[in-house]
Design an enzyme around this catalytic site. Structure first.
Site, PDB file in Angstrom:
ATOM      1  N   CYS A 181      18.594  55.439  92.003  1.00 38.21           N
ATOM      2  CA  CYS A 181      17.935  56.725  91.717  1.00 38.21           C
ATOM      3  C   CYS A 181      18.801  57.913  92.127  1.00 38.21           C
ATOM      4  O   CYS A 181      18.490  59.052  91.797  1.00 38.21           O
ATOM      5  CB  CYS A 181      16.597  56.799  92.441  1.00 38.21           C
ATOM      6  SG  CYS A 181      15.700  55.257  92.374  1.00 38.21           S
ATOM      7  N   HIS A 206      10.774  61.249  86.840  1.00 36.75           N
ATOM      8  CA  HIS A 206      11.909  60.607  87.500  1.00 36.75           C
ATOM      9  C   HIS A 206      12.622  59.648  86.549  1.00 36.75           C
ATOM     10  O   HIS A 206      12.505  58.423  86.680  1.00 36.75           O
ATOM     11  CB  HIS A 206      11.400  59.890  88.756  1.00 36.75           C
ATOM     12  CG  HIS A 206      12.468  59.327  89.629  1.00 36.75           C
ATOM     13  ND1 HIS A 206      13.768  59.792  89.647  1.00 36.75           N
ATOM     14  CD2 HIS A 206      12.429  58.297  90.541  1.00 36.75           C
ATOM     15  CE1 HIS A 206      14.476  59.078  90.526  1.00 36.75           C
ATOM     16  NE2 HIS A 206      13.690  58.172  91.066  1.00 36.75           N
TER      17      HIS A 206
END
Lengths: 385, 112
Positions: A83, A333
Site C-alpha cells: 500500500c 484506497h
C-alpha cells in the site's frame, strides 16, 4: 542536491471503475501532462507504482503505460511496496532528480482490484503481509490492524467509539472531494452498528477496496521556473522500515518505519511537527490514523484518542488538519495509487485549489504512506513556493 | 519450519545471547552470523489478537478462530492460530497459551 518540485498533477476518480488498469493509468498521466505546460517529449523517465497488476492480466506495467502514452522510448520502472508503493516510487523519482540523473520524471500510481470481488481481494491483500506468519495463519489485512487496535485500546484505555470518530471525521472531509470513492456522511452509531470484520474493527473502520490512478510530474526547480507557474517544492523526504511481521515488533501500538521516515523528513526540511499545516496520513483503518498522528509527532503517545474526541484533527477546526482529502477511508484506497494521490491533494491544497476542503493558509503540507502494516514507509514534506 | 514437537526452533546468538526465530538468518540485534539452533518451550502469553469475522477465502471453513500474537516465556514473539474463539470475552490479553500443533493453518495454539 538539486531542489525538486512537483509541477503538475492528475487523477481519476477513485471507486469501482470500469476502465482497465492501463486505461486508468493513462487517464491520470495524460491529465497531469495536459494540466501543465510540459510537452510529453520533456519526460525522461516513468515510475509506475502498482501492486496487483496481475489481477487485471497485466504486469510489466511501466513499458505498457509509457507505450500507451506515445512515449515508447522513454524508460520506465514498476515499483511495488504494497500500500506504500506510491510514496516509495515518489521517493525514488525525487532521489533521481535530486541526484541530477534526470530533470523531469512522471510518476503514476494505479490499482484495479474491485472486479475480483471482496473474497478474492481480501486474499490478495493478505499477500501483502509477512505471509508465512500472518496471511498463512489466517490473518486478513483488517485482522492485522485489528490486532494493533486491540493492543492500543488495551494500553491506552481508548474506546471503539474513539476509533469510529476517525471514520466520521474523514467522511466529513471526503464529502467535499469530487474524486472520493465513498461520499457519505456517517455517525459514530453507524460505525458501531456496522458488521464486525475483525474484532475490534468493524466494516466502517475499514477503507474500501478501490480502483483508480493518480499521476504527478517531478522536475528540477530550474525546469519548473521555465515551464510552469504552478509548482510546489519538496523540502523533506524520508524512508523507514519496520520488521515485516507484527510479531517482530516490541510494541504493536507504534510503527517504527513512520517514526524513522518522519525524523529524516523533518531534519531535511529543518522543521518540527508544529510547523506542518496539514497532513495526508495513511488511514487504511481508523486505528492506523490514531497511531500515525502520534508517530508523526503531532500528538503525544497515547493521546490520539483525546485529540480525535476533541476534534483537533478536523478541517480548519483544531491544531492540524488530518486528511483533508477524506483519506483512504473516504477518498478510497487504490493501493498502488494512494501515495501519489496524497501528493495530488497536497499540491491542490498548497496552490489554494481545494475548494470546500481548502485548509486555510496552507503553506506546509505532509504526505505519509506505508506498505502493509508499516513494514515500508515514506514521508514527504512540501512547501508552497 | 518454525515448530517441531510443540517446541519452537530458535537461533541463539553466540555473540550477544539474543534469541530469535530460526527463520531469521543473522542476529536481528547485533547482526552476528554466529548462531546456534536451540529448541525453546512453546508457552507464553497473548499480547494482542483479533477474531476474524471475515476471513481470507481458505480460512472461512476454520471459523471461529483468533489470530494471536504471543510473547513466549523465553522472550521473543510468535503469532499463530487459536481455534474456537468467537468473542473477546473468551480471550483476555495476557491469557496463557501453548503450542499444540503445526499444520496448514500455521502454528496452532490452545489456552494453557
Amino acid at each position: 542536491m538539486n531542489k525538486v518540485c512537483v509541477t503538475s498533477v492528475g487523477s481519476t476518480k477513485y471507486g469501482k471503475l470500469k476502465e482497465s488498469i492501463v486505461e486508468l493509468a493513462v487517464d491520470a498521466a495524460s491529465d497531469a501532462i495536459k494540466n501543465s505546460k510540459i510537452e510529453p517529449s520533456d519526460i525522461q523517465y516513468g515510475f509506475i507504482s502498482n501492486v496487483f497488476g496481475v489481477a487485471d492480466n497485466q504486469v510489466h506495467l511501466a513499458p505498457v503505460i509509457m507505450s500507451s502514452l506515445g512515449l515508447p522510448h522513454v524508460p520506465g520502472l514498476t515499483i511495488e511496496s504494497a500500500c506504500g508503493s506510491g510514496s516509495v516510487a515518489f521517493r525514488e523519482a525525487y532521489a533521481n532528480i535530486a541526484a541530477g540523473f534526470y530533470d523531469v520524471i512522471l510518476v503514476v500510481g494505479v490499482e484495479k482490484v474491485t472486479h475480483t470481488g471482496t473474497g478474492r481481494s481480501t486474499t490478495l491483500f493478505s499477500y501483502c503481509s509477512d505471509f508465512f506468519y500472518e496471511g498463512g495463519s489466517g490473518a486478513s489485512f483488517p485482522g492485522l490492524f485489528a490486532s494493533m487496535a486491540r493492543a492500543y485500546l488495551t494500553k491506552y484505555k481508548a474506546t471503539e467509539e474513539d476509533l469510529a470518530m476517525v471514520a466520521v471525521k474523514n467522511h466529513e472531509h471526503g464529502i467535499f472531494n469530487p474524486k472520493a470513492h465513498v461520499k457519505k456522511k456517517i455517525t459514530v452509531e453507524d460505525v458501531m452498528n456496522s458488521p464486525e470484520v475483525a474484532s475490534p474493527l468493524k466494516f466502517l473502520d475499514c477503507c474500501p477496496f478501490s480502483d483508480g490512478a493518480s499521476a504527478v510530474i517531478l522536475c528540477t526547480e530550474d525546469f519548473a521556473k521555465k515551464h510552469g507557474e504552478d509548482y510546489i517544492e519538496v523540502i523533506g523526504s524520508g524512508r523507514g522500515a519496520s520488521p515485516a511481521a507484527v510479531q517482530g515488533r516490541e510494541d504493536p501500538t507504534t510503527i517504527p518505519s513512520t517514526r524513522a521516515a518522519a525524523q529524516q523528513a523533518y531534519k531535511q526540511a529543518n522543521l518540527t511537527p508544529k510547523n506542518i499545516d496539514f497532513a495526508e496520513v495513511h488511514d487504511c483503518f481508523t486505528i492506523a490514523e490514531m497511531i500515525d498522528i502520534e508517530d508523526l509527532g503531532f500528538f503525544d503517545k497515547g493521546s490520539a484518542a483525546m485529540a480525535v474526541r476533541e476534534g483537533l484533527t478536523k478541517l480548519n477546526q483544531g491544531e492540524i488538519t488530518i486528511n483533508p482529502s477524506g483519506g483512504l477511508k473516504s477518498k478510497g484506497h487504490p493501493i498502488g495509487a494512494t501515495g501519489i494521490g496524497q501528493v495530488v491533494e497536497v499540491y491542490e491544497q498548497l496552490l489554494g485549489k481545494a475548494d470546500q476542503r481548502q485548509v486555510e493558509d496552507a503553506e506546509i503540507g505532509m504526505t505519509h504512506n506505508f506498505g502493509a502494516t508499516g513494514a515500508s514507509c515514506a514521508v514527504h514534506i512540501f512547501k508552497r513556493v | 519450519m518454525t515448530v517441531k514437537n510443540k517446541k519452537v526452533l530458535a537461533y541463539k546468538c553466540k555473540k550477544c545471547g539474543n534469541l530469535q526465530l530460526a527463520t531469521t538468518i543473522f542476529c536481528n540485534k547485533c547482526s552476528s552470523q554466529d548462531l546456534e539452533t536451540v529448541e525453546v518451550e512453546g508457552k507464553g502469553k497473548i499480547i494482542t489478537y483479533t477474531i476474524q469475522n471475515i476471513a481470507p477465502e481458505e480460512y472461512e471453513k476454520f471459523k471461529p478462530y483468533a489470530w494471536v500474537v504471543v510473547k513466549l516465556d523465553i522472550g521473543f514473539n510468535i503469532s499463530g492460530f487459536l481455534p474456537g474463539i468467537n468473542s473477546p470475552k473468551n480471550l483476555p490479553i495476557n491469557a496463557r497459551v501453548k503450542i499444540v500443533d503445526y499444520d496448514e493453518r500455521g502454528i496452532i495454539l490452545s489456552l494453557d
